[in-house]
Design a protein around this motif. Structure first.
Motif, PDB file in Angstrom:
ATOM      1  N   SER A 100       1.038  -1.088   0.077  1.00 20.68           N
ATOM      2  CA  SER A 100       0.126   0.009  -0.010  1.00 20.68           C
ATOM      3  C   SER A 100       0.872   1.228   0.081  1.00 20.68           C
ATOM      4  N   THR A 159       0.820   5.485   0.105  1.00 18.63           N
ATOM      5  CA  THR A 159       0.174   6.761  -0.004  1.00 18.63           C
ATOM      6  C   THR A 159       0.612   7.768  -0.914  1.00 18.63           C
ATOM      7  N   ASP A 170      -5.756   8.799  -2.856  1.00 18.60           N
ATOM      8  CA  ASP A 170      -6.385   7.714  -1.539  1.00 18.60           C
ATOM      9  C   ASP A 170      -7.708   8.346  -0.940  1.00 18.60           C
ATOM     10  N   VAL A 197      -6.069   3.660   2.029  1.00 14.17           N
ATOM     11  CA  VAL A 197      -4.544   3.382   2.263  1.00 14.17           C
ATOM     12  C   VAL A 197      -3.917   3.799   3.301  1.00 14.17           C
ATOM     13  N   SER A 242      -2.763   0.823   6.175  1.00 17.80           N
ATOM     14  CA  SER A 242      -1.357   1.007   6.795  1.00 17.80           C
ATOM     15  C   SER A 242      -1.116   1.105   8.383  1.00 17.80           C
ATOM     16  N   THR A 301       4.976  -0.716   2.628  1.00 21.26           N
ATOM     17  CA  THR A 301       4.139   0.478   2.935  1.00 21.26           C
ATOM     18  C   THR A 301       5.109   1.423   2.899  1.00 21.26           C
ATOM     19  N   TRP A 305      -2.218  -5.792  -3.560  1.00 21.46           N
ATOM     20  CA  TRP A 305      -2.010  -4.454  -3.091  1.00 21.46           C
ATOM     21  C   TRP A 305      -3.447  -3.696  -3.408  1.00 21.46           C
ATOM     22  N   HIS A 318      -5.486   0.254  -3.340  1.00 19.55           N
ATOM     23  CA  HIS A 318      -5.821   1.601  -3.221  1.00 19.55           C
ATOM     24  C   HIS A 318      -7.238   2.076  -3.452  1.00 19.55           C
ATOM     25  N   GLY A 324     -11.160  -2.899   2.057  1.00 21.94           N
ATOM     26  CA  GLY A 324      -9.740  -3.072   1.414  1.00 21.94           C
ATOM     27  C   GLY A 324      -8.897  -4.321   2.305  1.00 21.94           C
TER      28      GLY A 324
END
Length: 330
Positions: free
Chosen positions: A36, A38, A42, A47, A51, A113, A142, A144, A222
């Motif tokens: 993930s 940033t 986002d 994300v 995280s 991350t 992954w 987003h 997610g």
């Protein structure tokens, strides 16, 4: 020399430092890798929430730490720092770290991350692919998020992509062919696919009128997708709990505005018709296959934000931080 044959002039492995002490103690071969980053689209802070949740709720140790000074353009994406009366504190420097983590059932996995690199994408991609090969990673997954004209009252959808049909078929709520600005996750997925590595990516659909605020239900969605793909038990209870408060606030604000309620009703109708199989290009399409009017959608956003601002002083910080929850499952 074609772009696909490009080789970085500097050694990709010099972009990171390995935790040799950890690697001498544990065998990471065959682990699944979650990612993930940033800094790109986002929506709902999905994300960021994922995280934070994984790093705070699970046991983790750094496997490789990337040299962000080579990858981040500080002046285009300035780090945050706190000014308090006459002191500066809490400098939040960017980071990009590959962790070894253990889920709630004791299953180890890898988690990459941090800040999306601004620079040296080809070299960074080579570095990540090298780590994937080094640890013979089984699957890379992954996540987003993107803003979509969908109502918060319906199950959250996702657009899924990758080379594992069993993780893709029957999930994507929106399928289209279009050219988009690439994120580093897209580039890595493309290169992993070309290298014959298993990879899947999830773009969580966040109601467009909630995309600027933390929306925990989307973060939970997610986490559920990532956990299902990698066979991991990932933490989400804290997000679910805070999300219930967010959903109550949204419900109150929608009920208090006829204008917002009207737009939400239209989005519900559009969503339901699409779910029932009416032929349309996507959830973006309205009647007669036309896109919704931008002014209409913009009015919903403005009305929601205005009502949220006016209601904010009445809520405590705990109540205003979000929940997970109704992520789509298949």
């Amino acid at each position: 020399m074609s772009i696909t044959e490009y080789t970085p002039f500097q050694d990709p492995e010099s972009l990171y430092k390995l935790n040799t002490e950890l690697l001498a103690q544990v065998d990471l071969s065959g682990s699944n890798l979650l990612m993930s980053f940033t800094g790109f689209s986002d929506a709902g802070h999905v994300v960021t929430q994922i995280s934070t949740e994984l790093k705070e709720e699970l046991t983790g140790e750094p496997v490789a730490v990337f040299d962000v000074d080579q990858l981040i353009d500080y002046r285009s994406r300035r780090p945050r720092i706190t000014f308090s009366e006459d002191r500066l504190s809490d400098y939040r420097a960017p980071s990009l770290v590959l962790y070894r983590m253990v889920d709630a059932l004791g299953t180890p996995f890898l988690f990459l991350t941090g800040s999306e690199p601004d620079l040296q994408w080809e070299r960074f991609s080579k570095a990540v692919l090298g780590l994937v090969e080094r640890f013979d990673v089984n699957l890379v997954a992954w996540v987003h998020s993107v803003p979509m004209p969908v109502p918060h009252t319906r199950p959250l959808g996702a657009t899924v992509h990758g080379n594992r049909p069993e993780l893709i078929e029957g999930i994507s709520a929106w399928k289209a062919t279009l050219e988009i600005p690439a994120a580093i996750g897209h580039v890595l997925e493309h290169k992993l696919d070309a290298a014959g590595r298993n990879v899947v990516g999830y773009a969580i659909h966040v109601p467009h009128y909630l995309s600027d605020a933390e929306y925990p239900p989307a973060a939970v969605a997610g986490l559920e997708f990532l956990g299902a793909a990698a066979s991991l038990m990932l933490p989400s209870e804290r997000l679910r709990e805070t999300g219930r408060a967010v959903e109550r606030q949204i419900t109150e604000q929608v009920e208090g505005s006829a204008e917002v309620a009207s737009v939400v009703t239209k989005l519900e109708k559009q969503y339901d018709e699409h779910s029932e199989g009416i032929s349309r290009r996507s959830l973006l399409a309205g009647d007669n296959d036309e896109l919704p009017d931008a002014d209409e959608l913009g009015a919903a956003v403005e009305a929601y934000l205005a009502s949220r601002d006016s209601a904010a002083p009445k809520e405590s910080p705990e109540e205003s931080t979000g929940e997970p929850g109704k992520g789509r499952r298949d």
